[in-house]
Design a protein around this motif. Structure first.
Motif, PDB file in Angstrom:
ATOM      1  N   THR A   1     -17.442  -0.749 -22.812  1.00 45.44           N
ATOM      2  CA  THR A   1     -17.809  -1.792 -21.750  1.00 45.44           C
ATOM      3  C   THR A   1     -19.031  -2.709 -21.868  1.00 45.44           C
ATOM      4  O   THR A   1     -19.311  -3.778 -21.652  1.00 45.44           O
ATOM      5  CB  THR A   1     -17.644  -1.176 -20.465  1.00 45.44           C
ATOM      6  OG1 THR A   1     -16.531  -0.510 -20.539  1.00 45.44           O
ATOM      7  CG2 THR A   1     -17.851  -1.953 -19.481  1.00 45.44           C
ATOM      8  N   LEU A   2     -20.263  -1.757 -22.130  1.00 46.40           N
ATOM      9  CA  LEU A   2     -21.719  -2.335 -22.409  1.00 46.40           C
ATOM     10  C   LEU A   2     -21.503  -3.403 -23.338  1.00 46.40           C
ATOM     11  O   LEU A   2     -22.131  -4.509 -23.430  1.00 46.40           O
ATOM     12  CB  LEU A   2     -22.442  -1.257 -22.855  1.00 46.40           C
ATOM     13  CG  LEU A   2     -24.073  -1.643 -22.900  1.00 46.40           C
ATOM     14  CD1 LEU A   2     -24.475  -2.435 -21.673  1.00 46.40           C
ATOM     15  CD2 LEU A   2     -24.981  -0.684 -23.399  1.00 46.40           C
ATOM     16  N   ALA A   3     -21.110  -3.140 -24.721  1.00 50.38           N
ATOM     17  CA  ALA A   3     -21.084  -4.150 -25.728  1.00 50.38           C
ATOM     18  C   ALA A   3     -20.063  -5.117 -25.367  1.00 50.38           C
ATOM     19  O   ALA A   3     -20.706  -6.645 -25.722  1.00 50.38           O
ATOM     20  CB  ALA A   3     -20.405  -3.533 -27.021  1.00 50.38           C
ATOM     21  N   TRP A   4     -19.205  -4.943 -24.665  1.00 51.04           N
ATOM     22  CA  TRP A   4     -18.295  -6.177 -24.229  1.00 51.04           C
ATOM     23  C   TRP A   4     -19.014  -7.102 -23.321  1.00 51.04           C
ATOM     24  O   TRP A   4     -19.143  -8.269 -23.505  1.00 51.04           O
ATOM     25  CB  TRP A   4     -16.833  -5.658 -23.820  1.00 51.04           C
ATOM     26  CG  TRP A   4     -16.012  -6.807 -23.619  1.00 51.04           C
ATOM     27  CD1 TRP A   4     -15.150  -7.353 -24.597  1.00 51.04           C
ATOM     28  CD2 TRP A   4     -15.766  -7.581 -22.405  1.00 51.04           C
ATOM     29  NE1 TRP A   4     -14.328  -8.260 -23.976  1.00 51.04           N
ATOM     30  CE2 TRP A   4     -14.784  -8.489 -22.474  1.00 51.04           C
ATOM     31  CE3 TRP A   4     -16.216  -7.517 -21.261  1.00 51.04           C
ATOM     32  CZ2 TRP A   4     -14.372  -9.285 -21.842  1.00 51.04           C
ATOM     33  CZ3 TRP A   4     -15.813  -8.309 -20.152  1.00 51.04           C
ATOM     34  CH2 TRP A   4     -14.848  -9.158 -20.374  1.00 51.04           C
ATOM     35  N   GLY A   5     -19.732  -6.535 -22.250  1.00 53.19           N
ATOM     36  CA  GLY A   5     -20.636  -7.119 -21.361  1.00 53.19           C
ATOM     37  C   GLY A   5     -21.697  -8.161 -22.032  1.00 53.19           C
ATOM     38  O   GLY A   5     -21.927  -9.024 -21.680  1.00 53.19           O
ATOM     39  N   LEU A   6     -22.439  -7.248 -22.853  1.00 53.47           N
ATOM     40  CA  LEU A   6     -23.228  -8.053 -23.667  1.00 53.47           C
ATOM     41  C   LEU A   6     -22.895  -9.270 -24.622  1.00 53.47           C
ATOM     42  O   LEU A   6     -23.519 -10.480 -24.673  1.00 53.47           O
ATOM     43  CB  LEU A   6     -24.268  -7.251 -24.355  1.00 53.47           C
ATOM     44  CG  LEU A   6     -24.972  -6.182 -23.696  1.00 53.47           C
ATOM     45  CD1 LEU A   6     -25.627  -4.932 -24.570  1.00 53.47           C
ATOM     46  CD2 LEU A   6     -26.216  -6.910 -22.873  1.00 53.47           C
ATOM     47  N   GLY A   7     -21.670  -8.721 -25.152  1.00 45.03           N
ATOM     48  CA  GLY A   7     -21.036 -10.092 -25.944  1.00 45.03           C
ATOM     49  C   GLY A   7     -20.713 -11.221 -25.168  1.00 45.03           C
ATOM     50  O   GLY A   7     -20.669 -12.412 -25.409  1.00 45.03           O
ATOM     51  N   LEU A   8     -20.163 -11.223 -23.863  1.00 45.80           N
ATOM     52  CA  LEU A   8     -19.691 -12.107 -23.038  1.00 45.80           C
ATOM     53  C   LEU A   8     -20.924 -12.839 -22.377  1.00 45.80           C
ATOM     54  O   LEU A   8     -20.853 -14.040 -22.497  1.00 45.80           O
ATOM     55  CB  LEU A   8     -18.963 -11.438 -21.988  1.00 45.80           C
ATOM     56  CG  LEU A   8     -18.030 -12.264 -21.149  1.00 45.80           C
ATOM     57  CD1 LEU A   8     -17.094 -13.283 -21.787  1.00 45.80           C
ATOM     58  CD2 LEU A   8     -17.605 -11.722 -19.839  1.00 45.80           C
ATOM     59  N   ALA A   9     -21.991 -11.991 -22.369  1.00 43.81           N
ATOM     60  CA  ALA A   9     -23.204 -12.764 -21.855  1.00 43.81           C
ATOM     61  C   ALA A   9     -23.834 -13.539 -22.742  1.00 43.81           C
ATOM     62  O   ALA A   9     -24.067 -14.648 -22.500  1.00 43.81           O
ATOM     63  CB  ALA A   9     -24.233 -11.627 -21.313  1.00 43.81           C
ATOM     64  N   TRP A  10     -23.920 -12.936 -24.033  1.00 46.74           N
ATOM     65  CA  TRP A  10     -24.196 -14.002 -25.001  1.00 46.74           C
ATOM     66  C   TRP A  10     -23.430 -15.420 -25.260  1.00 46.74           C
ATOM     67  O   TRP A  10     -23.960 -16.337 -25.598  1.00 46.74           O
ATOM     68  CB  TRP A  10     -24.201 -13.393 -26.500  1.00 46.74           C
ATOM     69  CG  TRP A  10     -24.597 -14.143 -27.534  1.00 46.74           C
ATOM     70  CD1 TRP A  10     -23.834 -14.991 -28.408  1.00 46.74           C
ATOM     71  CD2 TRP A  10     -25.906 -14.809 -27.794  1.00 46.74           C
ATOM     72  NE1 TRP A  10     -24.567 -15.764 -29.212  1.00 46.74           N
ATOM     73  CE2 TRP A  10     -26.099 -15.780 -28.852  1.00 46.74           C
ATOM     74  CE3 TRP A  10     -27.204 -14.371 -27.151  1.00 46.74           C
ATOM     75  CZ2 TRP A  10     -26.983 -16.426 -29.435  1.00 46.74           C
ATOM     76  CZ3 TRP A  10     -28.487 -15.053 -27.774  1.00 46.74           C
ATOM     77  CH2 TRP A  10     -28.292 -16.036 -28.606  1.00 46.74           C
ATOM     78  N   MET A  11     -22.257 -15.047 -25.177  1.00 48.16           N
ATOM     79  CA  MET A  11     -21.395 -16.302 -25.104  1.00 48.16           C
ATOM     80  C   MET A  11     -21.604 -17.302 -23.823  1.00 48.16           C
ATOM     81  O   MET A  11     -21.456 -18.536 -24.105  1.00 48.16           O
ATOM     82  CB  MET A  11     -19.642 -16.143 -24.803  1.00 48.16           C
ATOM     83  CG  MET A  11     -19.217 -15.134 -26.136  1.00 48.16           C
ATOM     84  SD  MET A  11     -19.346 -15.950 -27.797  1.00 48.16           S
ATOM     85  CE  MET A  11     -17.873 -15.434 -28.640  1.00 48.16           C
ATOM     86  N   VAL A  12     -22.007 -16.794 -22.910  1.00 49.02           N
ATOM     87  CA  VAL A  12     -22.101 -17.583 -21.368  1.00 49.02           C
ATOM     88  C   VAL A  12     -23.695 -18.486 -22.028  1.00 49.02           C
ATOM     89  O   VAL A  12     -23.808 -19.537 -21.952  1.00 49.02           O
ATOM     90  CB  VAL A  12     -22.366 -16.807 -20.295  1.00 49.02           C
ATOM     91  CG1 VAL A  12     -23.054 -17.606 -19.165  1.00 49.02           C
ATOM     92  CG2 VAL A  12     -20.895 -16.498 -20.054  1.00 49.02           C
ATOM     93  N   PHE A  13     -24.531 -17.498 -22.557  1.00 50.37           N
ATOM     94  CA  PHE A  13     -25.863 -18.153 -22.869  1.00 50.37           C
ATOM     95  C   PHE A  13     -25.568 -19.313 -23.898  1.00 50.37           C
ATOM     96  O   PHE A  13     -26.583 -20.134 -23.979  1.00 50.37           O
ATOM     97  CB  PHE A  13     -26.750 -16.775 -23.457  1.00 50.37           C
ATOM     98  CG  PHE A  13     -27.961 -17.352 -23.952  1.00 50.37           C
ATOM     99  CD1 PHE A  13     -28.872 -17.772 -23.060  1.00 50.37           C
ATOM    100  CD2 PHE A  13     -28.196 -17.245 -25.325  1.00 50.37           C
ATOM    101  CE1 PHE A  13     -30.450 -18.249 -23.612  1.00 50.37           C
ATOM    102  CE2 PHE A  13     -29.158 -17.989 -25.940  1.00 50.37           C
ATOM    103  CZ  PHE A  13     -30.547 -18.081 -25.165  1.00 50.37           C
ATOM    104  N   ALA A  14     -24.890 -18.982 -24.976  1.00 47.62           N
ATOM    105  CA  ALA A  14     -24.704 -20.011 -25.916  1.00 47.62           C
ATOM    106  C   ALA A  14     -24.104 -21.023 -25.402  1.00 47.62           C
ATOM    107  O   ALA A  14     -24.436 -22.081 -25.779  1.00 47.62           O
ATOM    108  CB  ALA A  14     -24.026 -19.522 -27.232  1.00 47.62           C
ATOM    109  N   ALA A  15     -23.121 -20.997 -24.811  1.00 46.67           N
ATOM    110  CA  ALA A  15     -22.503 -22.228 -24.143  1.00 46.67           C
ATOM    111  C   ALA A  15     -23.347 -23.138 -23.531  1.00 46.67           C
ATOM    112  O   ALA A  15     -23.471 -24.359 -23.560  1.00 46.67           O
ATOM    113  CB  ALA A  15     -21.105 -21.731 -23.371  1.00 46.67           C
ATOM    114  N   GLY A  16     -24.307 -22.393 -22.422  1.00 44.60           N
ATOM    115  CA  GLY A  16     -25.397 -23.129 -21.789  1.00 44.60           C
ATOM    116  C   GLY A  16     -26.164 -23.915 -22.795  1.00 44.60           C
ATOM    117  O   GLY A  16     -26.625 -25.081 -22.677  1.00 44.60           O
ATOM    118  N   ASN A  17     -26.542 -23.362 -23.741  1.00 46.88           N
ATOM    119  CA  ASN A  17     -27.501 -23.881 -24.993  1.00 46.88           C
ATOM    120  C   ASN A  17     -26.753 -24.989 -25.400  1.00 46.88           C
ATOM    121  O   ASN A  17     -27.332 -26.120 -25.765  1.00 46.88           O
ATOM    122  CB  ASN A  17     -27.929 -22.875 -25.611  1.00 46.88           C
ATOM    123  CG  ASN A  17     -29.255 -22.113 -25.047  1.00 46.88           C
ATOM    124  OD1 ASN A  17     -30.261 -22.633 -24.717  1.00 46.88           O
ATOM    125  ND2 ASN A  17     -28.895 -20.780 -24.844  1.00 46.88           N
TER     126      ASN A  17
END
Length: 185
Positions: free
Chosen positions: A4-20
């Motif tokens: 769950t932690l890895a999945w949450g961090l991966g999803l957070a990276w995707m949101v960060f990358a989309a914003g950038n």
């Protein structure tokens, strides 16, 4: 079943990358914008393949191990053993299939950093470690495989090992684009 932690961090990276990516599209121009875009898209491909994609699922008939680039479908009747080393492993006769998604965390130390031990009032220094999630999942899958083996009649079906074309494309195309942007001025 996945971390769950890895999945949450991966999803957070995707949101960060989309914003950038939105920021680069609005304010960026020139070679630096192309490099930033290619790097962000390549990082999203890597995060998808290594973090978001791996999982272990099951149906009434099969156990499915989804690793970064390959999927393995194992009929329950074919499962001979489920154990944990550094990852969850499913044995099918002599074959061993490893599940990237369920990794074993390092064991907890039996002694504290400050030199004391975890002894009880009875004077014993023996400690019992709490079961880890991956160990509990191995027990669950082992029990399910045993129940299905009793219920299923006949010969077990073949194990299917399939490369994932989508995962390969998600990894190779953005990395190739990044390489092109780096090499060409």
């Amino acid at each position: 079943m996945r971390s769950t932690l890895a999945w949450g961090l991966g999803l957070a990276w995707m949101v960060f990358a989309a914003g950038n990516l939105v920021d680069v599209a609005v304010r960026g121009s020139g070679p630096s914008a192309h490099l930033a875009t290619a790097a962000l898209v390549a990082s999203c491909g890597v995060v998808y393949v290594l973090v978001l994609r791996p999982r272990v699922t099951h149906t009434e008939d099969t156990l499915r191990i989804v690793n970064p680039l390959r999927d393995v479908w194992i009929p329950w009747k074919s499962v001979t053993q489920v154990d944990v080393t550094d990852v969850l492993r499913v044995h099918v006769g002599e074959e061993v299939h490893r599940a990237w998604a369920l990794r074993q965390k390092s064991r907890r130390p039996k002694f504290s950093v400050f030199g004391g031990n975890n002894s009880t009032n009875s004077g014993t220094t023996e400690t019992k470690e709490a079961p880890r999630d991956v160990d509990m999942m191995a027990d669950t899958l082992r029990d399910y495989a045993e129940r299905r083996a009793v219920l299923d009649q006949g010969e077990p079906g073949p194990v299917r090992l399939v490369w994932s074309p989508f995962a390969l494309v998600a990894l190779v195309v953005p990395l190739a684009a990044l390489l092109v942007v780096i090499v060409l001025p």
